[in-house]
Design a protein around this motif. Structure first.
Motif, PDB file in Angstrom:
ATOM      1  N   THR A 170      67.706   0.316  36.341  1.00  0.00           N
ATOM      2  CA  THR A 170      69.017   0.958  36.413  1.00  0.00           C
ATOM      3  C   THR A 170      69.271   1.296  37.871  1.00  0.00           C
ATOM      4  O   THR A 170      68.525   2.048  38.488  1.00  0.00           O
ATOM      5  CB  THR A 170      69.081   2.248  35.570  1.00  0.00           C
ATOM      6  OG1 THR A 170      68.697   1.924  34.240  1.00  0.00           O
ATOM      7  CG2 THR A 170      70.494   2.826  35.565  1.00  0.00           C
ATOM      8  N   ARG A 171      70.320   0.675  38.403  1.00  0.00           N
ATOM      9  CA  ARG A 171      70.615   0.828  39.817  1.00  0.00           C
ATOM     10  C   ARG A 171      71.865   1.680  39.991  1.00  0.00           C
ATOM     11  O   ARG A 171      72.829   1.543  39.236  1.00  0.00           O
ATOM     12  CB  ARG A 171      70.830  -0.567  40.420  1.00  0.00           C
ATOM     13  CG  ARG A 171      71.205  -0.568  41.869  1.00  0.00           C
ATOM     14  CD  ARG A 171      70.832  -1.860  42.532  1.00  0.00           C
ATOM     15  NE  ARG A 171      71.804  -2.921  42.265  1.00  0.00           N
ATOM     16  CZ  ARG A 171      71.684  -4.145  42.775  1.00  0.00           C
ATOM     17  NH1 ARG A 171      70.641  -4.466  43.513  1.00  0.00           N
ATOM     18  NH2 ARG A 171      72.586  -5.061  42.513  1.00  0.00           N
ATOM     19  N   VAL A 172      71.821   2.530  40.989  1.00  0.00           N
ATOM     20  CA  VAL A 172      72.957   3.403  41.289  1.00  0.00           C
ATOM     21  C   VAL A 172      73.449   3.039  42.687  1.00  0.00           C
ATOM     22  O   VAL A 172      72.648   2.974  43.619  1.00  0.00           O
ATOM     23  CB  VAL A 172      72.522   4.887  41.252  1.00  0.00           C
ATOM     24  CG1 VAL A 172      73.695   5.800  41.562  1.00  0.00           C
ATOM     25  CG2 VAL A 172      71.922   5.239  39.893  1.00  0.00           C
ATOM     26  N   ALA A 173      74.739   2.788  42.806  1.00  0.00           N
ATOM     27  CA  ALA A 173      75.269   2.375  44.115  1.00  0.00           C
ATOM     28  C   ALA A 173      76.623   3.024  44.338  1.00  0.00           C
ATOM     29  O   ALA A 173      77.347   3.315  43.389  1.00  0.00           O
ATOM     30  CB  ALA A 173      75.425   0.857  44.163  1.00  0.00           C
ATOM     31  N   GLN A 174      76.943   3.214  45.606  1.00  0.00           N
ATOM     32  CA  GLN A 174      78.299   3.694  45.908  1.00  0.00           C
ATOM     33  C   GLN A 174      79.312   2.701  45.384  1.00  0.00           C
ATOM     34  O   GLN A 174      80.421   3.050  45.009  1.00  0.00           O
ATOM     35  CB  GLN A 174      78.478   3.841  47.413  1.00  0.00           C
ATOM     36  CG  GLN A 174      77.907   5.121  47.939  1.00  0.00           C
ATOM     37  CD  GLN A 174      78.240   5.290  49.414  1.00  0.00           C
ATOM     38  OE1 GLN A 174      79.188   4.699  49.921  1.00  0.00           O
ATOM     39  NE2 GLN A 174      77.457   6.092  50.083  1.00  0.00           N
ATOM     40  N   ASN A 175      78.890   1.435  45.379  1.00  0.00           N
ATOM     41  CA  ASN A 175      79.774   0.368  44.938  1.00  0.00           C
ATOM     42  C   ASN A 175      79.000  -0.939  45.024  1.00  0.00           C
ATOM     43  O   ASN A 175      78.083  -1.053  45.820  1.00  0.00           O
ATOM     44  CB  ASN A 175      80.980   0.294  45.876  1.00  0.00           C
ATOM     45  CG  ASN A 175      82.112  -0.500  45.282  1.00  0.00           C
ATOM     46  OD1 ASN A 175      81.902  -1.368  44.443  1.00  0.00           O
ATOM     47  ND2 ASN A 175      83.307  -0.202  45.710  1.00  0.00           N
ATOM     48  N   HIS A 176      79.388  -1.910  44.226  1.00  0.00           N
ATOM     49  CA  HIS A 176      78.729  -3.215  44.310  1.00  0.00           C
ATOM     50  C   HIS A 176      79.615  -4.290  44.941  1.00  0.00           C
ATOM     51  O   HIS A 176      79.311  -5.476  44.840  1.00  0.00           O
ATOM     52  CB  HIS A 176      78.254  -3.673  42.933  1.00  0.00           C
ATOM     53  CG  HIS A 176      76.988  -2.989  42.488  1.00  0.00           C
ATOM     54  ND1 HIS A 176      76.990  -1.778  41.830  1.00  0.00           N
ATOM     55  CD2 HIS A 176      75.683  -3.335  42.643  1.00  0.00           C
ATOM     56  CE1 HIS A 176      75.735  -1.413  41.577  1.00  0.00           C
ATOM     57  NE2 HIS A 176      74.918  -2.334  42.056  1.00  0.00           N
ATOM     58  N   ILE A 177      80.712  -3.892  45.575  1.00  0.00           N
ATOM     59  CA  ILE A 177      81.548  -4.905  46.239  1.00  0.00           C
ATOM     60  C   ILE A 177      80.791  -5.441  47.442  1.00  0.00           C
ATOM     61  O   ILE A 177      80.260  -4.678  48.245  1.00  0.00           O
ATOM     62  CB  ILE A 177      82.894  -4.313  46.694  1.00  0.00           C
ATOM     63  CG1 ILE A 177      83.684  -3.821  45.483  1.00  0.00           C
ATOM     64  CG2 ILE A 177      83.710  -5.359  47.452  1.00  0.00           C
ATOM     65  CD1 ILE A 177      85.030  -3.213  45.847  1.00  0.00           C
ATOM     66  N   ARG A 178      80.727  -6.751  47.510  1.00  0.00           N
ATOM     67  CA  ARG A 178      79.952  -7.408  48.556  1.00  0.00           C
ATOM     68  C   ARG A 178      80.890  -8.190  49.469  1.00  0.00           C
ATOM     69  O   ARG A 178      82.051  -8.431  49.097  1.00  0.00           O
ATOM     70  CB  ARG A 178      78.981  -8.412  47.897  1.00  0.00           C
ATOM     71  CG  ARG A 178      78.087  -7.762  46.864  1.00  0.00           C
ATOM     72  CD  ARG A 178      77.853  -8.691  45.669  1.00  0.00           C
ATOM     73  NE  ARG A 178      77.207  -7.960  44.573  1.00  0.00           N
ATOM     74  CZ  ARG A 178      75.905  -7.846  44.417  1.00  0.00           C
ATOM     75  NH1 ARG A 178      75.095  -8.455  45.242  1.00  0.00           N
ATOM     76  NH2 ARG A 178      75.405  -7.146  43.419  1.00  0.00           N
ATOM     77  N   VAL A 179      80.381  -8.649  50.605  1.00  0.00           N
ATOM     78  CA  VAL A 179      81.159  -9.596  51.410  1.00  0.00           C
ATOM     79  C   VAL A 179      81.535 -10.764  50.503  1.00  0.00           C
ATOM     80  O   VAL A 179      82.663 -11.259  50.521  1.00  0.00           O
ATOM     81  CB  VAL A 179      80.346 -10.070  52.640  1.00  0.00           C
ATOM     82  CG1 VAL A 179      80.997 -11.279  53.293  1.00  0.00           C
ATOM     83  CG2 VAL A 179      80.220  -8.924  53.642  1.00  0.00           C
ATOM     84  N   GLY A 180      80.603 -11.157  49.637  1.00  0.00           N
ATOM     85  CA  GLY A 180      80.850 -12.265  48.710  1.00  0.00           C
ATOM     86  C   GLY A 180      81.973 -12.001  47.717  1.00  0.00           C
ATOM     87  O   GLY A 180      82.590 -12.941  47.208  1.00  0.00           O
ATOM     88  N   THR A 181      82.241 -10.724  47.415  1.00  0.00           N
ATOM     89  CA  THR A 181      83.368 -10.416  46.515  1.00  0.00           C
ATOM     90  C   THR A 181      84.676 -10.767  47.224  1.00  0.00           C
ATOM     91  O   THR A 181      85.623 -11.284  46.614  1.00  0.00           O
ATOM     92  CB  THR A 181      83.353  -8.924  46.116  1.00  0.00           C
ATOM     93  OG1 THR A 181      82.015  -8.528  45.831  1.00  0.00           O
ATOM     94  CG2 THR A 181      84.226  -8.681  44.895  1.00  0.00           C
ATOM     95  N   PHE A 182      84.729 -10.505  48.528  1.00  0.00           N
ATOM     96  CA  PHE A 182      85.915 -10.866  49.307  1.00  0.00           C
ATOM     97  C   PHE A 182      86.029 -12.385  49.453  1.00  0.00           C
ATOM     98  O   PHE A 182      87.133 -12.937  49.454  1.00  0.00           O
ATOM     99  CB  PHE A 182      85.902 -10.159  50.670  1.00  0.00           C
ATOM    100  CG  PHE A 182      86.439  -8.762  50.569  1.00  0.00           C
ATOM    101  CD1 PHE A 182      87.792  -8.509  50.747  1.00  0.00           C
ATOM    102  CD2 PHE A 182      85.604  -7.713  50.217  1.00  0.00           C
ATOM    103  CE1 PHE A 182      88.312  -7.235  50.603  1.00  0.00           C
ATOM    104  CE2 PHE A 182      86.116  -6.427  50.076  1.00  0.00           C
ATOM    105  CZ  PHE A 182      87.469  -6.185  50.265  1.00  0.00           C
ATOM    106  N   GLU A 183      84.888 -13.059  49.547  1.00  0.00           N
ATOM    107  CA  GLU A 183      84.930 -14.524  49.612  1.00  0.00           C
ATOM    108  C   GLU A 183      85.482 -15.074  48.293  1.00  0.00           C
ATOM    109  O   GLU A 183      86.219 -16.049  48.268  1.00  0.00           O
ATOM    110  CB  GLU A 183      83.526 -15.076  49.892  1.00  0.00           C
ATOM    111  CG  GLU A 183      83.023 -14.725  51.276  1.00  0.00           C
ATOM    112  CD  GLU A 183      81.633 -15.290  51.547  1.00  0.00           C
ATOM    113  OE1 GLU A 183      80.645 -14.680  51.101  1.00  0.00           O
ATOM    114  OE2 GLU A 183      81.545 -16.348  52.181  1.00  0.00           O
ATOM    115  N   PHE A 184      85.122 -14.418  47.196  1.00  0.00           N
ATOM    116  CA  PHE A 184      85.654 -14.808  45.891  1.00  0.00           C
ATOM    117  C   PHE A 184      87.167 -14.594  45.858  1.00  0.00           C
ATOM    118  O   PHE A 184      87.929 -15.480  45.460  1.00  0.00           O
ATOM    119  CB  PHE A 184      84.965 -13.993  44.785  1.00  0.00           C
ATOM    120  CG  PHE A 184      85.534 -14.217  43.417  1.00  0.00           C
ATOM    121  CD1 PHE A 184      85.151 -15.333  42.670  1.00  0.00           C
ATOM    122  CD2 PHE A 184      86.462 -13.331  42.872  1.00  0.00           C
ATOM    123  CE1 PHE A 184      85.684 -15.550  41.400  1.00  0.00           C
ATOM    124  CE2 PHE A 184      86.999 -13.545  41.610  1.00  0.00           C
ATOM    125  CZ  PHE A 184      86.613 -14.660  40.872  1.00  0.00           C
TER     126      PHE A 184
END
Ligand code: AMP
Ligand code: MG
Length: 480
Positions: A170-184
């Protein structure tokens, strides 16, 4: 257990995610729960309750959860690929009473529409590895995703190195948006989708950009700034990420996706641990350059929204990107000055730092131990007996004497920036080997000592030591 879910990511248009439920597992068992983090997150959790394994395996969804897999692309070792969460499922965003919004994600929770040929599962070793190193990084003071729990699934999974226990982190993150999300988003070919994502990321992480006349330019600058600061912190503790692909670079500026990462023992700028990084693309000293490369991919995705005129967009992107080396250099020098107890500025500091790194390289001295013991020379390190080191040390001491504050203050400061304890590769491997045999005692001992990396605790002596020649870890594996 209660999460305060409020799932803002679902306000993005459909292509950005796919609703998907975790796949049921036969016999979930808790391996570890991060009780400190459960308190920080204000989760009312009883680690002994039967609900716990059910929740941390995804067998039971808590109220308010709207599970999704996120779509993204990525440049992997320089090559563009369509990706997406192939085995991770975002359960929702938990909002604390302090107003923090945190992604709660299960990693290894089963197949998703983005699994391609993968089984959607994760192995116990790599999930515990992520748990140990992410928690270690957090206590070192480095922005990172956190680890809340690891469960085994009761199911075997099959990997290169044979049969192993399935597990879920179980991972906790401020957010999972990646540079790759913008590439998508850029690949969707519609500026409105891209703008949706950018506006979302700005609102969530960089709200100060919202009211500026050029919000996207400032957003780009803010992301660059965060990455420069992050990579400087990695360099400060000798961390090598190992797979700095654009899908493993978070817009929030947190370290994410711990695979074949490792820490330097003996200093070598060209050090590579990952078995798949055959060309040394992500070697220790290459990390700033690769971050810059990734940020160029990020800037490219923003071209359609940086300005109306494409030429103007390009000029803005190039100019902001061009700031990265100087910003990084500034963070890096500050970090290194702190490691050497230098609290004010002198022009010659950079040379002093560089000369020290040349010595570390020349004598392949242990990165952590050398810095930690520089003030006291309390360790029998061969480097301390070399004439060129002694000459450097005289220059350094005279530099410290030119500061207004007493030298003891400088030494105290050094101890706050030079950890005594890092998650040494050989110790991590030892812990994982024991865990594989269901002995979790070493895991808890290591995690206990990683909580106070800048202290010299007697019970943690063993974790300060460099590996013996027969203990040195040369290669690390993804094991995904
Ligand atoms: P990683 O190396 O963990 O950053 O993963 C790279 C990509 O491969 C991501 O899109 C993952 O979701 C996907 N992936 C990794 N392992 C698996 C697996 N066992 N099943 C499905 N997808 C996977
Ligand atoms: Mg990844």
């Amino acid at each position: 257990m209660h999460f305060n879910f409020d799932n803002s990511y679902l306000s993005l248009p459909e292509p950005f995610f796919a609703p998907v439920k975790p796949t049921f597992v036969s016999n979930p068992q808790i391996i570890i729960v991060n009780e400190t983090l459960t308190k920080e997150l204000e989760l009312d959790l009883d680690a002994g309750s039967p609900d716990c394994p059910r929740f941390f395996s995804g067998n039971q969804l808590l109220s308010g959860s709207q599970p999704i897999a996120q779509a993204y692309c990525g440049h992997q070792f320089g090559y563009f690929t369509m990706l997406g969460d192939g085995r991770a499922i975002l359960l929702g965003e938990h909002v604390t009473s302090r107003g923090e919004r945190l992604d709660i994600q299960l990693k290894g929770a089963g197949v998703t529409p983005f699994s391609r040929n993968g089984d959607g599962r994760a192995a116990l070793g790599p999930m515990l590895r992520e748990y140990i190193i992410s928690e270690g990084m957090h206590h070192l003071g480095i922005p990172t995703t956190r680890s809340l729990a690891v469960v085994t699934t009761g199911e075997n999974i099959y990997r290169d190195r044979g049969k192993t226990h399935g597990a879920i982190l179980t991972r906790v993150a401020q957010n999972h948006i990646r540079v790759g999300t913008f590439e998508f988003a850029a690949r969707l070919g519609e500026a409105s989708f891209l703008q949706n994502l950018a506006d979302y990321a700005i609102k969530r992480h960089f709200p100060h950009c919202l009211n500026s006349p050029s919000p996207y330019e400032n957003f780009l600058r803010a992301v660059i700034e965060k990455q420069a600061s992050l990579i400087a912190k990695w360099m400060q503790v000798g961390f090598i990420h190992g797979v700095m692909n654009t899908d493993n670079m978070a817009i929030s500026g947190e370290t994410i996706d711990y695979g074949p990462c490792a820490f330097l023992d003996n200093y070598d700028a060209a050090m590579v641990f990952s078995s798949i990084d055959v060309q040394g693309r992500y070697a220790f000293a290459n990390q700033p350059k690769m971050a810059h490369w990734n940020l160029a991919r990020f800037a490219e995705t923003l071209l359609p929204i940086l300005a109306k005129d494409p030429n103007e967009s390009l000029t803005i992107a190039q100019s902001v990107l061009g700031e990265f080396p100087a910003i990084f250099e500034c963070y890096w020098l500050k970090a290194m000055q702190a490691k050497l107890g230098i609290l004010n500025e002198e022009k010659s500091d950079r040379q002093l730092v560089e000369d020290f790194f040349s010595l570390l390289q020349k004598y392949h001295a242990d990165y952590t131990i050398t810095f930690r013991n520089l003030a006291a020379l309390s360790t029998e390190l061969p480097i301390f007996h070399q004439d060129d080191f002694k000459a450097w040390r005289i220059r350094w001491q005279s530099r410290l004497s030119r500061q207004p504050n007493p030298i003891e203050i400088a030494y105290r400061e050094m101890n706050l920036h030079n950890p005594a304890i890092i998650p040494r590769n050989h110790r991590v491997e030892e812990v994982l080997a024991a865990a594989e045999k269901s002995d979790f005692e070493p895991l808890h001992t290591l995690l206990h000592c990683l909580k106070t990396p800048y202290e010299d605790k007697e019970e943690c002596e063993q974790f300060k030591q460099a590996p013996r020649p027969d203990e040195i870890v040369e290669k690390t594996f993804c094991g995904t």
